[in-house]
Design a protein around this motif. Structure first.
Motif, mmCIF file in Angstrom:
data_model
loop_
_atom_site.group_PDB
_atom_site.id
_atom_site.type_symbol
_atom_site.label_atom_id
_atom_site.label_comp_id
_atom_site.label_asym_id
_atom_site.label_seq_id
_atom_site.Cartn_x
_atom_site.Cartn_y
_atom_site.Cartn_z
ATOM 1 N N SER A 272 1.007 -1.226 0.014
ATOM 2 C CA SER A 272 -0.078 0.170 -0.052
ATOM 3 C C SER A 272 0.775 1.285 -0.082
ATOM 4 O O SER A 272 2.049 1.277 0.517
ATOM 5 N N ILE A 273 0.460 2.256 -0.553
ATOM 6 C CA ILE A 273 1.091 3.721 -0.736
ATOM 7 C C ILE A 273 0.444 4.557 0.542
ATOM 8 O O ILE A 273 1.205 4.970 1.098
ATOM 9 N N ARG A 274 -0.728 4.556 0.846
ATOM 10 C CA ARG A 274 -1.605 5.125 1.963
ATOM 11 C C ARG A 274 -2.596 4.057 2.592
ATOM 12 O O ARG A 274 -3.397 3.596 1.856
ATOM 13 N N LYS A 275 -2.535 4.042 3.751
ATOM 14 C CA LYS A 275 -3.515 3.021 4.316
ATOM 15 C C LYS A 275 -4.126 3.782 5.798
ATOM 16 O O LYS A 275 -3.427 4.074 6.693
ATOM 17 N N GLN A 276 -5.351 4.006 5.655
ATOM 18 C CA GLN A 276 -6.133 4.571 6.869
ATOM 19 C C GLN A 276 -6.873 3.537 7.597
ATOM 20 O O GLN A 276 -7.540 2.430 7.256
ATOM 21 N N SER B 204 5.415 10.615 3.953
ATOM 22 C CA SER B 204 4.432 11.724 4.544
ATOM 23 C C SER B 204 2.999 11.500 3.881
ATOM 24 O O SER B 204 2.813 11.021 2.939
ATOM 25 N N PRO B 205 2.177 12.187 4.925
ATOM 26 C CA PRO B 205 0.605 12.100 4.252
ATOM 27 C C PRO B 205 0.654 12.765 2.702
ATOM 28 O O PRO B 205 -0.394 12.504 2.034
ATOM 29 N N GLN C 261 2.300 22.666 8.182
ATOM 30 C CA GLN C 261 0.644 22.735 8.364
ATOM 31 C C GLN C 261 -0.103 22.032 7.059
ATOM 32 O O GLN C 261 -1.184 21.534 7.510
ATOM 33 N N GLN C 262 0.520 22.035 6.004
ATOM 34 C CA GLN C 262 -0.088 21.251 4.813
ATOM 35 C C GLN C 262 -0.187 19.751 5.261
ATOM 36 O O GLN C 262 -1.036 18.914 4.866
ATOM 37 N N ILE C 263 0.940 19.240 5.915
ATOM 38 C CA ILE C 263 1.041 17.843 6.138
ATOM 39 C C ILE C 263 0.090 17.441 7.167
ATOM 40 O O ILE C 263 -0.667 16.661 7.193
ATOM 41 N N PHE C 264 0.021 18.346 8.397
ATOM 42 C CA PHE C 264 -0.996 18.032 9.023
ATOM 43 C C PHE C 264 -2.425 18.088 9.046
ATOM 44 O O PHE C 264 -3.593 17.290 9.461
ATOM 45 N N ASP C 265 -2.616 19.083 7.801
ATOM 46 C CA ASP C 265 -4.017 19.104 7.190
ATOM 47 C C ASP C 265 -4.490 17.879 6.649
ATOM 48 O O ASP C 265 -5.827 17.721 6.307
ATOM 49 N N ARG C 266 -3.672 16.997 6.321
ATOM 50 C CA ARG C 266 -4.088 15.683 5.496
ATOM 51 C C ARG C 266 -3.949 14.752 6.697
ATOM 52 O O ARG C 266 -4.283 13.465 6.146
ATOM 53 N N ILE C 267 -4.221 14.697 7.704
ATOM 54 C CA ILE C 267 -4.549 13.692 8.898
ATOM 55 C C ILE C 267 -5.476 13.980 9.616
ATOM 56 O O ILE C 267 -5.869 15.174 10.109
ATOM 57 N N GLN D 138 -6.029 12.639 12.838
ATOM 58 C CA GLN D 138 -5.548 12.563 14.478
ATOM 59 C C GLN D 138 -3.971 12.196 14.549
ATOM 60 O O GLN D 138 -3.239 12.801 14.904
ATOM 61 N N ARG D 139 -3.651 10.833 14.003
ATOM 62 C CA ARG D 139 -2.500 10.235 14.140
ATOM 63 C C ARG D 139 -2.052 9.837 12.742
ATOM 64 O O ARG D 139 -2.772 9.384 11.733
ATOM 65 N N CYS D 140 -0.606 9.981 12.511
ATOM 66 C CA CYS D 140 0.064 9.382 11.453
ATOM 67 C C CYS D 140 1.454 8.558 11.798
ATOM 68 O O CYS D 140 2.126 9.159 12.541
ATOM 69 N N PHE D 141 1.433 7.549 10.858
ATOM 70 C CA PHE D 141 2.562 6.774 11.174
ATOM 71 C C PHE D 141 3.754 6.737 9.884
ATOM 72 O O PHE D 141 3.160 6.267 8.921
ATOM 73 N N CYS D 142 4.742 7.119 10.166
ATOM 74 C CA CYS D 142 5.669 7.153 8.813
ATOM 75 C C CYS D 142 7.156 6.754 9.368
ATOM 76 O O CYS D 142 7.587 6.778 10.415
ATOM 77 N N GLY D 143 7.912 6.583 8.212
ATOM 78 C CA GLY D 143 9.505 6.454 8.341
ATOM 79 C C GLY D 143 10.124 7.177 7.681
ATOM 80 O O GLY D 143 10.026 8.360 7.695
ATOM 81 N N HIS D 144 11.178 6.831 6.670
ATOM 82 C CA HIS D 144 11.713 7.457 5.770
ATOM 83 C C HIS D 144 12.867 8.130 6.028
ATOM 84 O O HIS D 144 13.954 8.135 5.338
ATOM 85 N N THR D 145 12.878 9.057 7.317
ATOM 86 C CA THR D 145 13.944 10.017 7.698
ATOM 87 C C THR D 145 14.840 9.003 8.377
ATOM 88 O O THR D 145 16.151 9.320 8.708
ATOM 89 N N HIS D 146 14.618 7.719 8.996
ATOM 90 C CA HIS D 146 15.372 6.974 9.808
ATOM 91 C C HIS D 146 15.716 7.596 11.049
ATOM 92 O O HIS D 146 16.399 7.042 11.986
ATOM 93 N N VAL D 147 14.918 8.624 11.547
ATOM 94 C CA VAL D 147 15.075 9.228 12.859
ATOM 95 C C VAL D 147 13.712 9.080 13.733
ATOM 96 O O VAL D 147 12.666 9.604 13.329
ATOM 97 N N PRO D 148 13.902 8.611 14.752
ATOM 98 C CA PRO D 148 12.780 8.439 15.604
ATOM 99 C C PRO D 148 12.042 9.615 16.356
ATOM 100 O O PRO D 148 13.026 10.293 16.687
ATOM 101 N N GLY D 149 10.919 9.693 16.585
ATOM 102 C CA GLY D 149 10.394 10.727 17.482
ATOM 103 C C GLY D 149 9.162 10.983 17.055
ATOM 104 O O GLY D 149 8.247 10.195 16.303
ATOM 105 N N VAL D 150 8.550 12.115 17.872
ATOM 106 C CA VAL D 150 7.168 12.513 17.910
ATOM 107 C C VAL D 150 6.926 14.024 17.028
ATOM 108 O O VAL D 150 7.616 14.840 17.677
#
Length: 251
Positions: free
Chosen positions: A109-113, A123-124, A145-151, A153-165
């Protein structure tokens, strides 16, 4: 239900096996992979087989995409590792195994809700290849802001290899600033990055993943035999030695 989130394995089966063993020791039965199962590392086929067997579902990462199609905007060593990885798929003598692996990658999947939130690799906004860096909270507020507008409540992603919130303040909190655990709140949107299993880039060489419940998410670090992986990389002419050496420094 408790869920383990893994991401960015990058063909590092040594790290993946130790992470999976730790997940099993905690009695966690649901595992979700956020993509980049392959690319860079010396054991792509083994990693795909394990993710197929162990994960409830997985997302399509940019390196997974690149092996299926073509690498886009990759540096020279990443591009070369992509072509070498593809060769490993093609060299599989069992046609059923070869077909099963390609079919699995092609159906990611590319995106899964889900009821847990939105799952993507990057990213979303651009789910395969847009990086969300910690510094973006200060240097790119419109992007955030544009990214958060697309979720929702919560989103889970990787890609940067840097953990955090990431929160919609916007702000970024590495695990050490959270005491290793982030508690969900209804009045705050968040984007969770569990870090990388196979190629951490936060200056900590230990494999990274996260454990999620309905109330919170815990970041976990696990040591694995980095030297063994670096040795395997050095034995493959098509893989740049840097891809093994960087693992010692988590970069």
């Amino acid at each position: 239900m408790t869920t383990a989130l893994i991401s960015d394995i990058h063909g590092n089966v040594d790290a993946l096996k130790i992470v999976l063993a730790d997940i099993e020791s905690r009695g966690i039965e649901r595992i979700i992979c956020l993509g980049d199962i392959i690319g860079y590392g010396p054991n792509p086929l083994e990693c795909v087989d394990l993710v197929m067997a162990k994960c409830e579902f997985a997302m399509l990462g940019n390196h997974d995409f690149a092996v299926l199609y073509e690498p886009t905007s990759f540096n020279a060593s990443a591009e070369q590792s992509c072509y070498w990885t593809r060769q490993q798929f093609e060299k599989e003598e069992d046609p059923e195994k070869r077909k099963k692996r390609y079919t699995y990658l092609g159906n990611l999947s590319i995106r899964k809700q889900t009821e847990m939130g939105l799952f993507v690799h990057a990213s979303p906004r651009r789910p395969i290849n847009e990086y969300i860096f910690p510094d973006d909270t200060l240097t790119a507020p419109v992007k955030m802001q544009q990214i958060f507008d697309r979720i929702e409540q919560r989103c889970f992603c990787g890609h940067t290899h840097v953990p955090g919130v990431f929160t919609d303040e916007p702000d970024f909190y590495p695990p050490k600033d959270l005491g290793g655990t982030y508690t969900f709140t209804d009045d705050e949107k968040c984007i969770i990055n569990p870090g990388s299993v196979g190629q951490p880039r936060d200056r900590d060489p230990r494999a990274s993943y996260a454990v999620m419940t309905d109330e919170k998410i815990e970041f976990v670090r696990i040591e694995y035999p980095v030297q063994d992986v670096a040795d395997k990389v050095s034995m493959i002419p098509q893989l740049n030695d840097f891809l093994g050496q960087r693992l010692f420094d988590g970069r």
